[in-house]
Scaffold this active site. Structure first.
Site, PDB file in Angstrom:
ATOM      1  N   GLY A 157      -3.146   3.794  -2.770  1.00 47.19           N
ATOM      2  CA  GLY A 157      -3.631   5.103  -3.172  1.00 47.19           C
ATOM      3  C   GLY A 157      -3.449   6.170  -2.109  1.00 47.19           C
ATOM      4  N   SER A 158      -4.400   7.074  -2.031  1.00 50.29           N
ATOM      5  CA  SER A 158      -4.249   8.267  -1.196  1.00 50.29           C
ATOM      6  C   SER A 158      -4.288   7.994   0.297  1.00 50.29           C
ATOM      7  CB  SER A 158      -5.325   9.298  -1.559  1.00 50.29           C
ATOM      8  OG  SER A 158      -5.107   9.792  -2.866  1.00 50.29           O
ATOM      9  N   THR A 159      -4.622   6.778   0.720  1.00 51.33           N
ATOM     10  CA  THR A 159      -4.491   6.480   2.151  1.00 51.33           C
ATOM     11  C   THR A 159      -3.029   6.631   2.573  1.00 51.33           C
ATOM     12  OG1 THR A 159      -4.269   4.113   1.679  1.00 51.33           O
ATOM     13  CG2 THR A 159      -6.478   4.920   2.205  1.00 51.33           C
ATOM     14  N   PHE A 160      -2.089   6.465   1.612  1.00 51.56           N
ATOM     15  CA  PHE A 160      -0.655   6.611   1.895  1.00 51.56           C
ATOM     16  C   PHE A 160      -0.294   8.057   2.223  1.00 51.56           C
ATOM     17  CE2 PHE A 160       0.729   2.489   1.615  1.00 51.56           C
ATOM     18  CZ  PHE A 160       2.097   2.352   1.449  1.00 51.56           C
ATOM     19  N   LYS A 161      -1.161   8.994   1.871  1.00 55.52           N
ATOM     20  CA  LYS A 161      -0.881  10.389   2.204  1.00 55.52           C
ATOM     21  C   LYS A 161      -0.906  10.614   3.715  1.00 55.52           C
ATOM     22  CE  LYS A 161      -2.529  11.973  -2.272  1.00 55.52           C
ATOM     23  NZ  LYS A 161      -3.632  12.535  -3.078  1.00 55.52           N
TER      24      LYS A 161
END
Length: 583
Positions: A304-308
Protein backbone atom coordinates in the site's frame (compact mmCIF):
# COMPACT_ATOMS: atom_id res chain seq x y z
CA UNK A 1 41.47 -92.55 47.52
CA UNK A 2 41.01 -96.18 46.50
CA UNK A 3 43.57 -95.93 43.74
CA UNK A 4 46.29 -95.09 46.29
CA UNK A 5 45.68 -97.89 48.86
CA UNK A 6 48.92 -99.71 49.92
CA UNK A 7 49.47 -103.36 49.25
CA UNK A 8 48.47 -105.63 52.10
CA UNK A 9 49.11 -109.28 52.97
CA UNK A 10 46.55 -111.92 54.03
CA UNK A 11 47.72 -115.00 55.87
CA UNK A 12 45.49 -118.09 55.51
CA UNK A 13 44.96 -120.66 58.22
CA UNK A 14 46.85 -123.87 57.86
CA UNK A 15 45.31 -126.36 55.50
CA UNK A 16 43.19 -123.76 53.68
CA UNK A 17 44.03 -123.08 50.06
CA UNK A 18 42.36 -120.54 47.80
CA UNK A 19 42.63 -120.17 44.07
CA UNK A 20 44.43 -116.85 44.30
CA UNK A 21 47.59 -116.14 42.42
CA UNK A 22 50.59 -116.40 44.62
CA UNK A 23 53.34 -113.98 44.33
CA UNK A 24 56.38 -115.71 43.12
CA UNK A 25 59.58 -115.45 44.99
CA UNK A 26 57.92 -115.22 48.36
CA UNK A 27 59.01 -117.40 51.23
CA UNK A 28 55.48 -118.15 52.40
CA UNK A 29 53.20 -120.00 50.07
CA UNK A 30 50.14 -119.01 52.07
CA UNK A 31 50.85 -115.33 51.65
CA UNK A 32 48.98 -113.60 48.71
CA UNK A 33 48.96 -110.06 47.42
CA UNK A 34 45.52 -108.34 46.66
CA UNK A 35 45.93 -105.43 44.08
CA UNK A 36 42.87 -105.96 41.80
CA UNK A 37 40.81 -103.23 43.53
CA UNK A 38 43.56 -100.70 42.97
CA UNK A 39 43.83 -101.45 39.25
CA UNK A 40 40.07 -101.28 38.68
CA UNK A 41 39.53 -97.98 40.46
CA UNK A 42 42.55 -96.37 38.78
CA UNK A 43 41.15 -97.11 35.31
CA UNK A 44 37.82 -95.55 36.12
CA UNK A 45 39.53 -92.37 37.35
CA UNK A 46 41.44 -91.94 34.13
CA UNK A 47 38.25 -92.40 32.15
CA UNK A 48 36.51 -89.70 34.13
CA UNK A 49 39.38 -87.27 33.62
CA UNK A 50 39.36 -87.89 29.88
CA UNK A 51 35.60 -87.44 29.70
CA UNK A 52 35.74 -84.18 31.69
CA UNK A 53 38.45 -82.81 29.43
CA UNK A 54 36.43 -83.80 26.38
CA UNK A 55 33.34 -81.97 27.70
CA UNK A 56 35.28 -78.78 28.39
CA UNK A 57 37.00 -78.93 25.01
CA UNK A 58 33.60 -79.35 23.37
CA UNK A 59 32.21 -76.31 25.23
CA UNK A 60 35.18 -74.15 24.29
CA UNK A 61 34.97 -75.32 20.69
CA UNK A 62 31.27 -74.41 20.57
CA UNK A 63 31.97 -70.94 22.00
CA UNK A 64 34.79 -70.37 19.53
CA UNK A 65 32.61 -71.53 16.66
CA UNK A 66 29.79 -69.18 17.76
CA UNK A 67 32.16 -66.22 17.93
CA UNK A 68 33.47 -66.98 14.45
CA UNK A 69 29.89 -67.24 13.14
CA UNK A 70 28.87 -63.93 14.74
CA UNK A 71 31.91 -62.27 13.25
CA UNK A 72 30.55 -62.89 9.78
CA UNK A 73 27.05 -61.60 10.54
CA UNK A 74 25.66 -58.09 9.82
CA UNK A 75 25.44 -55.84 12.92
CA UNK A 76 22.08 -55.97 14.69
CA UNK A 77 20.54 -52.53 14.40
CA UNK A 78 17.46 -53.38 16.41
CA UNK A 79 19.04 -52.35 19.69
CA UNK A 80 18.85 -48.87 21.22
CA UNK A 81 20.74 -46.13 19.39
CA UNK A 82 24.23 -45.48 20.61
CA UNK A 83 24.66 -42.52 22.92
CA UNK A 84 25.46 -39.47 20.78
CA UNK A 85 27.37 -36.53 22.17
CA UNK A 86 26.89 -35.10 18.68
CA UNK A 87 23.28 -34.25 19.58
CA UNK A 88 24.54 -31.28 21.60
CA UNK A 89 23.74 -27.79 20.30
CA UNK A 90 25.16 -24.40 21.26
CA UNK A 91 23.05 -22.07 23.34
CA UNK A 92 21.34 -19.20 21.53
CA UNK A 93 21.43 -15.92 23.46
CA UNK A 94 20.23 -12.38 22.82
CA UNK A 95 22.58 -9.43 22.42
CA UNK A 96 22.78 -9.05 26.20
CA UNK A 97 23.47 -12.72 26.92
CA UNK A 98 19.94 -13.74 27.89
CA UNK A 99 19.35 -17.39 26.98
CA UNK A 100 16.84 -17.96 24.18
CA UNK A 101 17.55 -21.66 23.57
CA UNK A 102 19.53 -24.29 25.45
CA UNK A 103 19.94 -28.07 25.77
CA UNK A 104 18.41 -29.98 28.68
CA UNK A 105 18.59 -33.69 29.48
CA UNK A 106 15.43 -35.75 29.19
CA UNK A 107 14.47 -39.43 29.34
CA UNK A 108 12.93 -41.36 26.45
CA UNK A 109 11.06 -44.62 26.93
CA UNK A 110 11.90 -47.70 24.85
CA UNK A 111 10.98 -51.38 24.87
CA UNK A 112 12.66 -54.65 23.93
CA UNK A 113 9.69 -56.64 22.57
CA UNK A 114 11.56 -59.95 22.82
CA UNK A 115 11.56 -59.53 26.58
CA UNK A 116 7.95 -58.35 26.96
CA UNK A 117 6.00 -61.00 28.86
CA UNK A 118 2.44 -59.65 28.40
CA UNK A 119 1.95 -56.83 25.88
CA UNK A 120 -1.65 -56.09 26.96
CA UNK A 121 -0.69 -55.77 30.60
CA UNK A 122 2.30 -53.58 29.73
CA UNK A 123 0.13 -51.18 27.70
CA UNK A 124 -2.55 -51.00 30.38
CA UNK A 125 0.06 -50.06 32.97
CA UNK A 126 1.75 -47.49 30.70
CA UNK A 127 -1.63 -45.88 29.95
CA UNK A 128 -2.01 -44.96 33.62
CA UNK A 129 0.99 -42.65 33.22
CA UNK A 130 0.74 -41.88 29.48
CA UNK A 131 -3.01 -41.65 28.77
CA UNK A 132 -2.32 -40.33 25.25
CA UNK A 133 -0.51 -43.51 24.22
CA UNK A 134 -1.88 -45.18 21.06
CA UNK A 135 -2.99 -48.65 22.19
CA UNK A 136 -3.09 -50.32 18.77
CA UNK A 137 0.20 -48.88 17.55
CA UNK A 138 1.97 -49.69 20.80
CA UNK A 139 0.55 -53.21 20.80
CA UNK A 140 1.98 -53.90 17.34
CA UNK A 141 5.35 -52.56 18.47
CA UNK A 142 5.44 -54.77 21.55
CA UNK A 143 4.41 -57.87 19.56
CA UNK A 144 6.87 -57.20 16.72
CA UNK A 145 9.61 -59.34 18.21
CA UNK A 146 12.15 -56.62 17.45
CA UNK A 147 15.13 -55.99 19.65
CA UNK A 148 14.28 -52.32 20.22
CA UNK A 149 11.37 -49.89 19.67
CA UNK A 150 10.72 -46.35 20.87
CA UNK A 151 7.54 -45.95 22.90
CA UNK A 152 7.66 -42.31 23.98
CA UNK A 153 10.32 -39.65 23.49
CA UNK A 154 11.20 -36.86 25.88
CA UNK A 155 9.33 -37.70 29.06
CA UNK A 156 9.10 -35.47 32.09
CA UNK A 157 10.97 -36.52 35.24
CA UNK A 158 7.63 -37.21 36.91
CA UNK A 159 6.53 -39.51 34.08
CA UNK A 160 9.82 -41.38 34.21
CA UNK A 161 9.54 -41.91 37.97
CA UNK A 162 5.95 -43.16 37.73
CA UNK A 163 6.78 -45.59 34.91
CA UNK A 164 9.71 -46.98 36.91
CA UNK A 165 7.31 -47.72 39.78
CA UNK A 166 5.17 -49.84 37.45
CA UNK A 167 7.92 -52.45 37.26
CA UNK A 168 7.26 -53.53 33.68
CA UNK A 169 9.92 -55.98 32.41
CA UNK A 170 11.36 -55.34 28.96
CA UNK A 171 11.22 -51.52 28.99
CA UNK A 172 13.91 -48.97 29.75
CA UNK A 173 14.94 -45.35 29.47
CA UNK A 174 17.60 -43.61 27.43
CA UNK A 175 18.91 -40.18 28.36
CA UNK A 176 18.66 -37.76 25.44
CA UNK A 177 18.93 -34.02 24.89
CA UNK A 178 16.09 -31.77 23.92
CA UNK A 179 15.84 -28.05 23.27
CA UNK A 180 14.33 -25.73 25.84
CA UNK A 181 13.24 -22.17 25.03
CA UNK A 182 13.03 -20.01 28.18
CA UNK A 183 11.29 -17.15 26.34
CA UNK A 184 8.53 -19.39 24.99
CA UNK A 185 6.67 -17.90 22.05
CA UNK A 186 8.19 -14.43 22.45
CA UNK A 187 10.85 -15.00 19.80
CA UNK A 188 9.57 -18.24 18.30
CA UNK A 189 9.86 -17.29 14.62
CA UNK A 190 13.38 -15.93 15.00
CA UNK A 191 14.89 -18.66 17.18
CA UNK A 192 13.04 -21.45 15.39
CA UNK A 193 12.65 -25.12 16.25
CA UNK A 194 14.46 -28.46 16.45
CA UNK A 195 12.96 -31.86 15.73
CA UNK A 196 12.75 -34.87 18.03
CA UNK A 197 16.41 -35.68 17.29
CA UNK A 198 17.53 -32.16 18.27
CA UNK A 199 18.24 -31.07 14.69
CA UNK A 200 17.34 -27.53 13.58
CA UNK A 201 14.35 -27.37 11.26
CA UNK A 202 13.46 -23.66 11.23
CA UNK A 203 14.63 -20.21 12.22
CA UNK A 204 18.12 -19.59 13.54
CA UNK A 205 18.24 -23.20 14.77
CA UNK A 206 18.24 -24.33 11.15
CA UNK A 207 20.75 -21.64 10.18
CA UNK A 208 23.18 -22.90 12.86
CA UNK A 209 23.01 -26.44 11.46
CA UNK A 210 23.67 -25.11 7.95
CA UNK A 211 26.82 -23.36 9.18
CA UNK A 212 28.57 -26.63 10.02
CA UNK A 213 27.00 -27.92 13.24
CA UNK A 214 25.57 -30.95 11.46
CA UNK A 215 29.02 -31.89 10.16
CA UNK A 216 30.48 -31.53 13.67
CA UNK A 217 27.76 -33.76 15.08
CA UNK A 218 28.31 -36.44 12.47
CA UNK A 219 32.06 -36.45 13.12
CA UNK A 220 31.58 -36.59 16.88
CA UNK A 221 33.29 -33.25 17.48
CA UNK A 222 30.28 -31.32 18.79
CA UNK A 223 31.42 -31.42 22.41
CA UNK A 224 29.20 -29.20 24.59
CA UNK A 225 32.27 -27.67 26.24
CA UNK A 226 33.54 -26.46 22.86
CA UNK A 227 30.27 -25.01 21.54
CA UNK A 228 30.20 -21.27 22.13
CA UNK A 229 26.80 -19.55 22.42
CA UNK A 230 25.41 -17.96 19.27
CA UNK A 231 24.73 -14.30 20.02
CA UNK A 232 21.82 -12.76 18.14
CA UNK A 233 21.14 -9.12 17.39
CA UNK A 234 17.81 -9.44 19.18
CA UNK A 235 17.21 -7.59 22.43
CA UNK A 236 14.88 -9.80 24.46
CA UNK A 237 13.47 -6.81 26.33
CA UNK A 238 12.42 -5.06 23.12
CA UNK A 239 11.31 -8.38 21.66
CA UNK A 240 8.94 -8.80 24.58
CA UNK A 241 7.49 -5.33 24.00
CA UNK A 242 6.96 -6.02 20.29
CA UNK A 243 5.36 -9.41 20.92
CA UNK A 244 3.10 -7.99 23.62
CA UNK A 245 1.94 -5.04 21.53
CA UNK A 246 1.11 -7.01 18.40
CA UNK A 247 -0.70 -9.65 20.44
CA UNK A 248 -2.75 -6.94 22.12
CA UNK A 249 -3.23 -5.11 18.82
CA UNK A 250 -4.51 -8.17 16.98
CA UNK A 251 -7.18 -8.62 19.63
CA UNK A 252 -7.94 -4.92 20.01
CA UNK A 253 -8.38 -4.29 16.29
CA UNK A 254 -10.03 -7.66 15.54
CA UNK A 255 -7.35 -8.57 12.97
CA UNK A 256 -6.57 -12.07 11.72
CA UNK A 257 -2.84 -11.41 12.17
CA UNK A 258 -0.36 -8.74 13.20
CA UNK A 259 3.38 -8.21 13.22
CA UNK A 260 6.21 -5.76 13.77
CA UNK A 261 9.95 -5.32 13.36
CA UNK A 262 12.46 -2.99 15.01
CA UNK A 263 15.42 -2.43 12.67
CA UNK A 264 18.69 -0.65 13.46
CA UNK A 265 19.33 1.83 10.64
CA UNK A 266 23.04 2.20 11.46
CA UNK A 267 23.97 -1.49 11.67
CA UNK A 268 21.29 -3.37 9.76
CA UNK A 269 20.51 -5.45 12.86
CA UNK A 270 17.04 -6.82 13.51
CA UNK A 271 16.61 -5.86 17.15
CA UNK A 272 13.14 -7.36 17.47
CA UNK A 273 10.66 -9.04 15.16
CA UNK A 274 7.46 -10.94 15.84
CA UNK A 275 4.35 -12.15 14.10
CA UNK A 276 1.09 -13.48 15.54
CA UNK A 277 -0.54 -15.97 15.57
CA UNK A 278 2.58 -17.86 16.62
CA UNK A 279 3.38 -20.97 18.66
CA UNK A 280 5.15 -22.16 21.79
CA UNK A 281 8.41 -23.85 20.72
CA UNK A 282 8.36 -25.89 23.94
CA UNK A 283 5.05 -27.43 22.80
CA UNK A 284 4.85 -26.82 19.04
CA UNK A 285 1.77 -28.95 18.38
CA UNK A 286 0.25 -26.22 16.17
CA UNK A 287 3.41 -24.86 14.55
CA UNK A 288 2.43 -26.28 11.14
CA UNK A 289 -1.06 -24.75 11.08
CA UNK A 290 -1.62 -22.74 7.91
CA UNK A 291 -2.15 -19.50 9.83
CA UNK A 292 1.14 -19.90 11.76
CA UNK A 293 3.37 -17.95 9.43
CA UNK A 294 6.24 -15.55 10.01
CA UNK A 295 4.49 -12.79 8.12
CA UNK A 296 7.35 -10.35 8.52
CA UNK A 297 9.87 -12.27 6.38
CA UNK A 298 7.92 -15.11 4.78
CA UNK A 299 4.65 -13.33 4.00
CA UNK A 300 4.14 -11.48 0.71
CA UNK A 301 1.86 -8.45 0.65
CA UNK A 302 1.03 -5.42 -1.40
CA UNK A 303 2.32 -2.81 1.03
CA UNK A 304 0.00 0.00 0.00
CA UNK A 305 0.94 3.61 0.60
CA UNK A 306 4.14 2.78 2.47
CA UNK A 307 5.48 2.35 -1.11
CA UNK A 308 4.98 6.08 -1.62
CA UNK A 309 8.16 6.46 0.41
CA UNK A 310 10.05 4.83 -2.45
CA UNK A 311 8.17 6.71 -5.14
CA UNK A 312 8.91 10.06 -3.49
CA UNK A 313 12.58 9.20 -2.95
CA UNK A 314 12.85 7.96 -6.53
CA UNK A 315 11.59 11.15 -8.15
CA UNK A 316 13.84 13.23 -5.87
CA UNK A 317 16.93 11.08 -6.39
CA UNK A 318 16.60 11.01 -10.16
CA UNK A 319 16.46 14.78 -10.25
CA UNK A 320 13.02 14.89 -11.83
CA UNK A 321 11.55 16.81 -8.90
CA UNK A 322 12.37 18.81 -5.78
CA UNK A 323 10.44 19.55 -2.63
CA UNK A 324 9.00 22.57 -4.47
CA UNK A 325 7.73 20.56 -7.42
CA UNK A 326 3.98 20.40 -8.04
CA UNK A 327 1.79 17.60 -9.32
CA UNK A 328 -1.75 17.93 -10.63
CA UNK A 329 -4.15 15.94 -8.47
CA UNK A 330 -7.19 18.03 -9.27
CA UNK A 331 -8.99 15.24 -11.11
CA UNK A 332 -8.77 11.42 -11.44
CA UNK A 333 -6.11 9.98 -13.73
CA UNK A 334 -7.24 7.57 -16.44
CA UNK A 335 -4.80 4.92 -17.67
CA UNK A 336 -6.30 2.53 -20.19
CA UNK A 337 -9.38 1.02 -18.57
CA UNK A 338 -8.35 2.07 -15.07
CA UNK A 339 -9.07 5.30 -13.28
CA UNK A 340 -6.83 6.39 -10.41
CA UNK A 341 -8.63 8.13 -7.52
CA UNK A 342 -7.53 9.62 -4.21
CA UNK A 343 -9.02 8.26 -0.99
CA UNK A 344 -9.40 11.75 0.50
CA UNK A 345 -8.65 13.92 -2.52
CA UNK A 346 -7.91 17.63 -2.23
CA UNK A 347 -9.00 18.29 -5.80
CA UNK A 348 -6.08 20.59 -6.57
CA UNK A 349 -2.45 20.79 -7.53
CA UNK A 350 -0.21 19.47 -4.73
CA UNK A 351 3.39 20.10 -3.84
CA UNK A 352 5.64 17.08 -3.44
CA UNK A 353 5.41 17.13 0.38
CA UNK A 354 1.60 17.45 0.11
CA UNK A 355 1.46 14.43 -2.20
CA UNK A 356 3.22 12.53 0.57
CA UNK A 357 1.31 13.73 3.64
CA UNK A 358 -2.09 13.56 1.94
CA UNK A 359 -1.13 10.16 0.48
CA UNK A 360 -2.29 11.12 -2.99
CA UNK A 361 -2.49 8.19 -5.40
CA UNK A 362 -2.83 10.59 -8.32
CA UNK A 363 0.23 12.58 -7.27
CA UNK A 364 2.30 9.42 -6.76
CA UNK A 365 1.24 8.14 -10.19
CA UNK A 366 2.42 11.37 -11.79
CA UNK A 367 5.76 11.06 -9.95
CA UNK A 368 6.20 7.59 -11.46
CA UNK A 369 5.33 8.94 -14.91
CA UNK A 370 8.05 11.56 -14.51
CA UNK A 371 10.70 8.88 -13.88
CA UNK A 372 9.53 6.33 -16.45
CA UNK A 373 8.98 2.59 -16.36
CA UNK A 374 12.62 1.48 -16.62
CA UNK A 375 13.83 3.96 -14.04
CA UNK A 376 11.03 2.98 -11.66
CA UNK A 377 11.79 -0.73 -11.84
CA UNK A 378 15.54 -0.18 -11.55
CA UNK A 379 15.11 1.99 -8.45
CA UNK A 380 13.06 -0.63 -6.58
CA UNK A 381 15.59 -3.33 -7.46
CA UNK A 382 18.39 -1.05 -6.29
CA UNK A 383 16.70 -0.82 -2.88
CA UNK A 384 16.31 -4.60 -2.76
CA UNK A 385 12.52 -4.36 -2.59
CA UNK A 386 12.02 -6.82 -5.44
CA UNK A 387 14.97 -9.12 -4.69
CA UNK A 388 14.95 -12.15 -2.44
CA UNK A 389 16.34 -10.91 0.84
CA UNK A 390 19.76 -12.21 1.85
CA UNK A 391 19.80 -12.86 5.60
CA UNK A 392 20.40 -15.69 8.07
CA UNK A 393 16.75 -16.53 8.64
CA UNK A 394 15.77 -19.38 6.28
CA UNK A 395 12.10 -18.38 6.09
CA UNK A 396 12.32 -15.64 3.46
CA UNK A 397 9.85 -15.23 0.58
CA UNK A 398 10.78 -14.05 -2.90
CA UNK A 399 8.92 -10.87 -3.96
CA UNK A 400 6.71 -10.88 -7.03
CA UNK A 401 6.46 -8.31 -9.80
CA UNK A 402 4.94 -8.15 -13.29
CA UNK A 403 6.90 -10.06 -15.92
CA UNK A 404 6.57 -7.08 -18.22
CA UNK A 405 6.19 -3.63 -16.73
CA UNK A 406 3.67 -1.53 -18.59
CA UNK A 407 2.71 2.02 -17.83
CA UNK A 408 -0.30 0.94 -15.81
CA UNK A 409 1.93 -1.33 -13.71
CA UNK A 410 4.33 1.49 -12.94
CA UNK A 411 1.46 3.77 -11.95
CA UNK A 412 -0.22 1.32 -9.57
CA UNK A 413 3.10 0.21 -8.09
CA UNK A 414 3.78 3.87 -7.29
CA UNK A 415 1.11 3.71 -4.57
CA UNK A 416 1.73 0.12 -3.49
CA UNK A 417 -0.40 -2.11 -5.72
CA UNK A 418 0.83 -4.56 -8.31
CA UNK A 419 3.93 -5.96 -6.56
CA UNK A 420 4.19 -8.04 -3.42
CA UNK A 421 7.09 -7.98 -1.01
CA UNK A 422 7.75 -8.78 2.64
CA UNK A 423 7.27 -6.28 5.47
CA UNK A 424 10.88 -6.80 6.56
CA UNK A 425 12.15 -5.85 3.09
CA UNK A 426 9.98 -2.75 3.18
CA UNK A 427 11.53 -1.80 6.53
CA UNK A 428 15.05 -2.38 5.17
CA UNK A 429 14.29 -0.23 2.11
CA UNK A 430 12.91 2.60 4.23
CA UNK A 431 16.00 2.43 6.43
CA UNK A 432 18.11 3.01 3.31
CA UNK A 433 16.13 6.20 2.64
CA UNK A 434 16.99 7.44 6.13
CA UNK A 435 20.79 7.12 5.81
CA UNK A 436 21.48 6.56 2.11
CA UNK A 437 22.96 3.05 2.44
CA UNK A 438 21.33 -0.32 1.85
CA UNK A 439 22.37 -2.91 4.45
CA UNK A 440 21.47 -6.55 4.32
CA UNK A 441 19.46 -7.31 7.44
CA UNK A 442 21.13 -9.54 10.01
CA UNK A 443 19.92 -11.48 13.03
CA UNK A 444 23.46 -11.72 14.40
CA UNK A 445 25.11 -9.02 16.46
CA UNK A 446 27.07 -6.62 14.24
CA UNK A 447 28.87 -3.30 14.70
CA UNK A 448 28.32 -0.20 12.59
CA UNK A 449 31.82 -0.55 11.14
CA UNK A 450 31.15 -4.15 10.10
CA UNK A 451 27.87 -3.11 8.51
CA UNK A 452 29.46 -0.33 6.46
CA UNK A 453 32.00 -2.76 4.98
CA UNK A 454 29.24 -4.34 2.88
CA UNK A 455 26.74 -1.46 2.71
CA UNK A 456 25.84 0.01 -0.70
CA UNK A 457 25.08 3.64 -1.39
CA UNK A 458 21.60 3.74 -2.98
CA UNK A 459 20.38 7.36 -2.68
CA UNK A 460 22.00 10.78 -2.43
CA UNK A 461 22.44 12.72 0.79
CA UNK A 462 20.02 15.36 -0.49
CA UNK A 463 17.39 12.65 -0.95
CA UNK A 464 18.01 11.45 2.60
CA UNK A 465 17.51 14.96 3.98
CA UNK A 466 14.29 15.43 2.01
CA UNK A 467 12.87 12.07 3.09
CA UNK A 468 13.59 12.79 6.74
CA UNK A 469 11.72 16.05 6.31
CA UNK A 470 8.58 14.57 4.73
CA UNK A 471 8.52 11.73 7.29
CA UNK A 472 8.58 14.25 10.14
CA UNK A 473 6.03 16.43 8.36
CA UNK A 474 3.65 13.51 7.95
CA UNK A 475 3.78 12.81 11.69
CA UNK A 476 3.10 16.47 12.39
CA UNK A 477 0.34 17.19 9.87
CA UNK A 478 -0.49 13.98 8.02
CA UNK A 479 -1.60 10.41 8.64
CA UNK A 480 1.28 9.65 11.01
CA UNK A 481 0.03 11.72 13.92
CA UNK A 482 -1.07 8.67 15.95
CA UNK A 483 2.50 7.37 15.99
CA UNK A 484 4.06 10.43 17.60
CA UNK A 485 5.80 9.87 20.93
CA UNK A 486 6.71 12.98 22.97
CA UNK A 487 10.47 13.45 23.14
CA UNK A 488 11.40 10.98 20.43
CA UNK A 489 10.60 12.94 17.23
CA UNK A 490 8.89 10.17 15.29
CA UNK A 491 8.18 10.34 11.56
CA UNK A 492 6.64 7.83 9.22
CA UNK A 493 4.12 6.76 6.59
CA UNK A 494 0.86 4.82 6.69
CA UNK A 495 -0.22 2.20 4.19
CA UNK A 496 -3.76 0.88 3.73
CA UNK A 497 -3.97 -1.65 0.90
CA UNK A 498 -7.05 -3.48 -0.30
CA UNK A 499 -6.43 -7.23 -0.30
CA UNK A 500 -6.92 -9.33 -3.40
CA UNK A 501 -9.75 -11.85 -2.88
CA UNK A 502 -10.66 -14.23 -5.71
CA UNK A 503 -8.66 -12.15 -8.17
CA UNK A 504 -10.28 -8.83 -7.30
CA UNK A 505 -9.57 -6.10 -4.78
CA UNK A 506 -11.85 -6.35 -1.77
CA UNK A 507 -13.52 -3.25 -0.38
CA UNK A 508 -13.80 -4.58 3.18
CA UNK A 509 -10.53 -6.49 3.67
CA UNK A 510 -7.36 -4.44 4.08
CA UNK A 511 -3.74 -5.06 4.82
CA UNK A 512 -2.52 -2.13 6.90
CA UNK A 513 1.04 -1.06 7.65
CA UNK A 514 2.87 1.80 9.29
CA UNK A 515 6.58 2.52 8.90
CA UNK A 516 8.12 4.83 11.49
CA UNK A 517 11.62 6.23 11.94
CA UNK A 518 13.07 7.94 15.02
CA UNK A 519 14.58 10.25 16.14
CA UNK A 520 14.07 12.21 12.93
CA UNK A 521 17.05 14.58 13.24
CA UNK A 522 19.32 11.50 12.98
CA UNK A 523 17.22 8.34 12.61
CA UNK A 524 18.52 5.34 14.53
CA UNK A 525 15.66 2.87 14.20
CA UNK A 526 12.86 1.83 11.86
CA UNK A 527 9.70 0.38 13.37
CA UNK A 528 7.29 -1.23 10.92
CA UNK A 529 3.96 -2.64 12.09
CA UNK A 530 1.27 -4.55 10.19
CA UNK A 531 -2.36 -5.50 10.82
CA UNK A 532 -3.99 -8.05 8.53
CA UNK A 533 -7.73 -7.51 7.95
CA UNK A 534 -8.30 -5.25 10.95
CA UNK A 535 -11.78 -4.04 11.88
CA UNK A 536 -12.86 -0.81 13.61
CA UNK A 537 -11.96 -0.94 17.28
CA UNK A 538 -15.46 0.28 18.11
CA UNK A 539 -18.51 0.99 15.96
CA UNK A 540 -18.11 4.27 14.13
CA UNK A 541 -14.31 4.25 14.32
CA UNK A 542 -12.02 3.89 11.31
CA UNK A 543 -10.02 0.84 10.23
CA UNK A 544 -7.27 2.52 8.21
CA UNK A 545 -3.60 2.06 9.09
CA UNK A 546 -3.50 5.23 11.18
CA UNK A 547 -6.16 3.74 13.47
CA UNK A 548 -4.36 0.45 14.18
CA UNK A 549 -0.86 -0.07 12.75
CA UNK A 550 0.06 3.53 13.65
CA UNK A 551 -1.10 3.06 17.23
CA UNK A 552 0.90 -0.17 17.60
CA UNK A 553 4.01 1.63 16.33
CA UNK A 554 3.44 4.42 18.87
CA UNK A 555 3.18 1.92 21.74
CA UNK A 556 6.29 0.01 20.70
CA UNK A 557 8.39 3.18 20.45
CA UNK A 558 7.07 4.60 23.72
CA UNK A 559 7.90 1.42 25.63
CA UNK A 560 11.23 0.49 23.99
CA UNK A 561 13.00 3.74 23.03
CA UNK A 562 14.77 4.02 26.39
CA UNK A 563 15.86 0.37 26.21
CA UNK A 564 17.32 1.09 22.77
CA UNK A 565 19.42 3.88 24.23
CA UNK A 566 17.58 6.74 22.53
CA UNK A 567 17.47 9.76 24.83
CA UNK A 568 14.33 11.87 24.77
CA UNK A 569 14.65 15.45 23.55
CA UNK A 570 11.84 17.98 23.94
CA UNK A 571 13.75 21.01 22.58
CA UNK A 572 12.07 21.07 19.16
CA UNK A 573 9.08 18.81 19.60
CA UNK A 574 6.71 18.43 16.62
CA UNK A 575 8.86 20.50 14.31
CA UNK A 576 9.62 19.23 10.79
CA UNK A 577 12.89 20.78 9.67
CA UNK A 578 14.78 20.33 6.44
CA UNK A 579 18.50 19.84 6.78
CA UNK A 580 20.49 20.60 3.65
CA UNK A 581 23.38 18.24 3.09
CA UNK A 582 26.23 18.71 0.65
CA UNK A 583 26.49 15.92 -1.88
Amino acid sequence: MIGSLPKFKVRLPAGLALPFRRKSGTADANTIVVDGARKATGGRTRTRVVMTMAVFLGIYAAIAGRLVWLGFQEPDNSGPPASRVTASRPDIVDRNGEVLATDIKTASLYAEPRHIVDADEAIEKLATVLPEIDYEQTYHKLKSGAGFVWLQRQLTPKQQAEILQLGIPGIGFRTEKRRFYPAGSTAAYIVGLTNIDNQGISGMEKYIDQQGLTALQQSGLADPKDLKPVKLSVDLRVQHVVHDEITTGMERFHAIAAGAVVFNIKTGEVVAMASVPDFDPNNPYNAQDKNRLNRMSAGLYEMGSTFKSFTTAMVLDDGDATLNSRFDASHPLRVGRQTIHDFHGKGRVLTLPEVFIYSSNIGSAREALAVGIDGHRAFLHRLGILERMNTELPEVARPTEPRVWKQVNSITIAFGHGVSTTPLQTAVGCAALMNGFLMEPTFLKRTEQEAMETAKRVVKDSTVAAMRYVYALNAEKGSGRNARVPGYRVGGKTGTAEKVVNGRYSKDKNFNAFVAAFPMDDPQYIVLTIADEPKPEKPGMGATAASNAGIMAHNIIARSAAMLGVKPDFSHENGATLVSLDE
